[in-house]
Design an enzyme around this catalytic site. Sequence first.
Site, PDB file in Angstrom:
ATOM      1  N   TYR A 186       0.834  -1.199   0.000  1.00  0.00           N
ATOM      2  CA  TYR A 186       0.000   0.000   0.000  1.00  0.00           C
ATOM      3  C   TYR A 186       0.879   1.264   0.000  1.00  0.00           C
ATOM      4  O   TYR A 186       2.098   1.177  -0.080  1.00  0.00           O
ATOM      5  CB  TYR A 186      -0.988  -0.044   1.175  1.00  0.00           C
ATOM      6  N   ARG A 233       3.581  -0.947  11.206  1.00  0.00           N
ATOM      7  CA  ARG A 233       3.553  -2.337  10.727  1.00  0.00           C
ATOM      8  C   ARG A 233       4.330  -2.472   9.420  1.00  0.00           C
ATOM      9  O   ARG A 233       4.088  -1.729   8.470  1.00  0.00           O
ATOM     10  CB  ARG A 233       2.105  -2.788  10.498  1.00  0.00           C
TER      11      ARG A 233
END
Length: 359
Positions: A186, A233
Amino acid sequence: MGVKGTIDNLFKPVRLGAFDMRNRIVMSPMTRSRAGVGDVPTELHAEYYRQRASAGLIVTEGTQPSPAGKGYCRTPGIYSVAQVDRWRQVAEAVHGEGGLIVVQLMHCGRIASHINKDDDSEIVAPSAVRAKARIFTDTQQLVDIDAPRELATDEVPVVVAEYRQAATNAREAGLDGVELHASSGYLPMQFLSSNTNLRTDRYGGSVGNRIRFVMEVLEAMGDAIGFDRIGLRVCPGYQYNDIHDENPEETYGLLLDEASKLGLAYLHLVRRSFPKLDNFELVKAHWRGKLILNNELTRESAIGAIHSGAADAVSFGRPFIGNPDLVARLRRGVSLADYDKSLTYTPGPHGYTDYPTAT
Ligand SMILES: Cc1cc2nc3c(=O)[nH]c(=O)nc-3n(C[C@H](O)[C@H](O)[C@H](O)COP(=O)(O)O)c2cc1C
């Protein structure tokens, strides 16, 4: 130490930044595609997370900080008043059970189809490189991912500001903090990776430039809500969603060196081993802070990870879907229920809030 003492380690409290966790078991972020009109969470979200609130910490499903951040169907946002109001109900439901919950901020960048987005919402990315991948839509099933538009240099700080506002909104909703999703191909990972970042301005080219976007997002969010309420993350080396970095050791080595200086609550590592890279070894060499370890953990490997000191906490994803009382089951050594994969992303309570507890 006997087996009992070893097991107990998993259930001992731990503090990650501002998060005083009652055990070391984290619910891993999982997209479940159940947001309603306007990408607003529904009452079902509050119930779903309430049922799983015995986790030491819940990380919500990926949530877009802006309309442009949406890639998939029915994912929630945290930018409108209606969304924030509903997240408040989610936070209250989890806190009512004594739990903690952070929202995972997921900006999909180029991983999107216009079919899943509002009409006036664009698909943007560091560079105009189309992902060779497909994405699910409600009306046409699987479709090719669209080509993104390259963000102009002066548009990048606008995206950073959207993350900052989303973090502020999270706190306003009573959520405990945010996790930056910088994995799975992403937007943040698109800035980090050499095949998706072809920029020649201050956000591309050298490693120092490619990590700049992630660092600016972390700094902006930390400035807004406190660095000790922010998690990061990553999954260095992962090639999901057609992403590839020529030198993940170098890229993530620098990113983790720099991010270690910020005083974040935690790093959330999706552990994967590739032919030339064990990303856990990379993290051990460069991350100075608390670590949540993820990926395909079992009761035994989770106990081992805490006992050996490899991680401060462990996260479970799929096991939490069919086992709302996963913590109690792990504690008692009760067998785990499977979940119905055909209902993973379907709207409504079925396969979402109707999994029973063990007793
Ligand atoms: C249905 C589903 C949705 C997921 N959605 C996300 C997500 O929104 N954000 C994210 O960072 N990871 C997401 N993941 C990855 C999980 O957080 C986790 O890393 C993965 O499932 C491996 O952990 P596990 O073996 O315990 O399931 C998703 C995984 C599943 C199965």
